[in-house]
Motif scaffolding. Sequence first.
Motif, PDB file in Angstrom:
ATOM      1  N   ARG A   1       0.842  -1.194   0.000  1.00 17.40           N
ATOM      2  CA  ARG A   1       0.000   0.000   0.000  1.00 17.40           C
ATOM      3  C   ARG A   1       0.878   1.246   0.000  1.00 17.40           C
ATOM      4  O   ARG A   1       1.925   1.296   0.628  1.00 17.40           O
ATOM      5  CB  ARG A   1      -0.912  -0.014   1.238  1.00 17.40           C
ATOM      6  CG  ARG A   1      -1.925   1.099   1.295  1.00 17.40           C
ATOM      7  CD  ARG A   1      -2.940   0.851   2.411  1.00 17.40           C
ATOM      8  NE  ARG A   1      -2.339   0.902   3.737  1.00 17.40           N
ATOM      9  CZ  ARG A   1      -3.027   0.694   4.867  1.00 17.40           C
ATOM     10  NH1 ARG A   1      -4.306   0.371   4.815  1.00 17.40           N
ATOM     11  NH2 ARG A   1      -2.422   0.761   6.033  1.00 17.40           N
ATOM     12  N   PHE A   2       0.412   2.268  -0.735  1.00 17.87           N
ATOM     13  CA  PHE A   2       1.077   3.566  -0.766  1.00 17.87           C
ATOM     14  C   PHE A   2       0.187   4.593  -0.067  1.00 17.87           C
ATOM     15  O   PHE A   2      -1.033   4.601  -0.242  1.00 17.87           O
ATOM     16  CB  PHE A   2       1.340   4.013  -2.203  1.00 17.87           C
ATOM     17  CG  PHE A   2       1.867   5.419  -2.312  1.00 17.87           C
ATOM     18  CD1 PHE A   2       3.183   5.700  -1.983  1.00 17.87           C
ATOM     19  CD2 PHE A   2       1.040   6.464  -2.710  1.00 17.87           C
ATOM     20  CE1 PHE A   2       3.675   7.000  -2.055  1.00 17.87           C
ATOM     21  CE2 PHE A   2       1.515   7.765  -2.787  1.00 17.87           C
ATOM     22  CZ  PHE A   2       2.842   8.031  -2.462  1.00 17.87           C
ATOM     23  N   ARG A   3       0.820   5.462   0.739  1.00 17.30           N
ATOM     24  CA  ARG A   3       0.088   6.516   1.439  1.00 17.30           C
ATOM     25  C   ARG A   3       0.747   7.867   1.180  1.00 17.30           C
ATOM     26  O   ARG A   3       1.971   7.986   1.200  1.00 17.30           O
ATOM     27  CB  ARG A   3       0.087   6.243   2.953  1.00 17.30           C
ATOM     28  CG  ARG A   3      -0.538   4.939   3.322  1.00 17.30           C
ATOM     29  CD  ARG A   3      -0.228   4.496   4.752  1.00 17.30           C
ATOM     30  NE  ARG A   3      -0.619   5.470   5.762  1.00 17.30           N
ATOM     31  CZ  ARG A   3      -0.693   5.174   7.070  1.00 17.30           C
ATOM     32  NH1 ARG A   3      -0.413   3.944   7.497  1.00 17.30           N
ATOM     33  NH2 ARG A   3      -1.043   6.084   7.940  1.00 17.30           N
ATOM     34  N   TYR A   4      -0.102   8.886   0.948  1.00 13.39           N
ATOM     35  CA  TYR A   4       0.405  10.254   0.828  1.00 13.39           C
ATOM     36  C   TYR A   4      -0.335  11.137   1.818  1.00 13.39           C
ATOM     37  O   TYR A   4      -1.568  11.194   1.835  1.00 13.39           O
ATOM     38  CB  TYR A   4       0.221  10.811  -0.591  1.00 13.39           C
ATOM     39  CG  TYR A   4       0.549  12.288  -0.651  1.00 13.39           C
ATOM     40  CD1 TYR A   4       1.853  12.736  -0.464  1.00 13.39           C
ATOM     41  CD2 TYR A   4      -0.456  13.228  -0.841  1.00 13.39           C
ATOM     42  CE1 TYR A   4       2.163  14.083  -0.479  1.00 13.39           C
ATOM     43  CE2 TYR A   4      -0.159  14.588  -0.871  1.00 13.39           C
ATOM     44  CZ  TYR A   4       1.156  15.010  -0.688  1.00 13.39           C
ATOM     45  OH  TYR A   4       1.443  16.344  -0.686  1.00 13.39           O
TER      46      TYR A   4
ATOM     47  N   PHE B   1      -4.856   6.573   0.963  1.00 11.12           N
ATOM     48  CA  PHE B   1      -4.254   5.244   0.986  1.00 11.12           C
ATOM     49  C   PHE B   1      -4.625   4.536  -0.322  1.00 11.12           C
ATOM     50  O   PHE B   1      -5.813   4.435  -0.658  1.00 11.12           O
ATOM     51  CB  PHE B   1      -4.811   4.413   2.143  1.00 11.12           C
ATOM     52  CG  PHE B   1      -4.525   4.943   3.526  1.00 11.12           C
ATOM     53  CD1 PHE B   1      -3.783   4.194   4.423  1.00 11.12           C
ATOM     54  CD2 PHE B   1      -5.015   6.177   3.950  1.00 11.12           C
ATOM     55  CE1 PHE B   1      -3.535   4.647   5.710  1.00 11.12           C
ATOM     56  CE2 PHE B   1      -4.774   6.645   5.225  1.00 11.12           C
ATOM     57  CZ  PHE B   1      -4.027   5.880   6.106  1.00 11.12           C
ATOM     58  N   LEU B   2      -3.619   4.013  -1.028  1.00 11.84           N
ATOM     59  CA  LEU B   2      -3.850   3.338  -2.306  1.00 11.84           C
ATOM     60  C   LEU B   2      -3.167   1.977  -2.315  1.00 11.84           C
ATOM     61  O   LEU B   2      -1.970   1.870  -2.014  1.00 11.84           O
ATOM     62  CB  LEU B   2      -3.312   4.179  -3.464  1.00 11.84           C
ATOM     63  CG  LEU B   2      -3.886   5.592  -3.617  1.00 11.84           C
ATOM     64  CD1 LEU B   2      -3.125   6.356  -4.688  1.00 11.84           C
ATOM     65  CD2 LEU B   2      -5.375   5.547  -3.937  1.00 11.84           C
ATOM     66  N   HIS B   3      -3.922   0.942  -2.660  1.00 14.44           N
ATOM     67  CA  HIS B   3      -3.340  -0.384  -2.834  1.00 14.44           C
ATOM     68  C   HIS B   3      -2.551  -0.439  -4.140  1.00 14.44           C
ATOM     69  O   HIS B   3      -2.886   0.265  -5.100  1.00 14.44           O
ATOM     70  CB  HIS B   3      -4.437  -1.458  -2.880  1.00 14.44           C
ATOM     71  CG  HIS B   3      -5.111  -1.679  -1.567  1.00 14.44           C
ATOM     72  ND1 HIS B   3      -6.476  -1.747  -1.429  1.00 14.44           N
ATOM     73  CD2 HIS B   3      -4.616  -1.848  -0.315  1.00 14.44           C
ATOM     74  CE1 HIS B   3      -6.791  -1.949  -0.174  1.00 14.44           C
ATOM     75  NE2 HIS B   3      -5.683  -2.006   0.526  1.00 14.44           N
ATOM     76  N   LEU B   4      -1.535  -1.285  -4.177  1.00 14.06           N
ATOM     77  CA  LEU B   4      -0.783  -1.485  -5.411  1.00 14.06           C
ATOM     78  C   LEU B   4      -1.376  -2.606  -6.260  1.00 14.06           C
ATOM     79  O   LEU B   4      -0.807  -2.998  -7.272  1.00 14.06           O
ATOM     80  CB  LEU B   4       0.687  -1.783  -5.097  1.00 14.06           C
ATOM     81  CG  LEU B   4       1.442  -0.672  -4.357  1.00 14.06           C
ATOM     82  CD1 LEU B   4       2.928  -0.973  -4.333  1.00 14.06           C
ATOM     83  CD2 LEU B   4       1.189   0.704  -4.955  1.00 14.06           C
TER      84      LEU B   4
END
Length: 224
Positions: free
Chosen positions: A137-140, A167-170
């Motif tokens: 997961r990527f978070r900004y 929050f974005l899943h890859l």
Amino acid sequence: MKIIKSFALGIIMLGAPFLQAQKSDLGAWYMYYGNNKISKKLNLTNEFQYRSFDALGDMEQLMVRTGIGYDLTEDNNNVLLGYGFILGKPYENGEKTENTEHRIFQQYITKQKFGRFNIQHRHRLEERFLDEGFRMRFRYYLGFNIPISNKEMKPKTIYASAYNEIFLHLDSPVFDRNRVYGALGYVINKNMRIEAGYMNQIQENKNRGQVQIAFYNDIPFTKD
């Protein structure tokens, strides 16, 4: 000391009506954040969060995170490698269940200042080892601290705080959640502050609010 007590009392009075809400409507998060220098360039982070479905007793999640960071430039750019352990106790079909997660994460933080606005950007990549499998997961995170009672974030200053984090899943589904937060804080001294506010968490099938109380400790472990 009187100012701190008055601020704490105001937080309790402000938050009391929310904490009495039904657990399906509003939860409460209690958080400790430590960011302590161990050398001129290195810092140790420690984080503890107790998340409850209600004011305190019905635990939703217990989270412990730690990591070692390195300052690329003084106070403005930091990279970090960390580990987190998460114990969750969600409800499924009306029954309390339990799950665990081990998490490795890498992050990059950069800070900026425009007038009274203290701005922080955080980019975080997480490798999550869940009971049901592995996910990434990527978070900004984009956050603001704005002093109110003084021009700077110095001791005895009341300030406003706000952030948005996505929050974005890859993998699919890509969207995981989004958090929007607003709060008031008090700078106790140059290394400690306290903050209380409200966060709304938006997920694909639900939208839930959380009252949050956080304590920040930046006391260095070294004099360098």
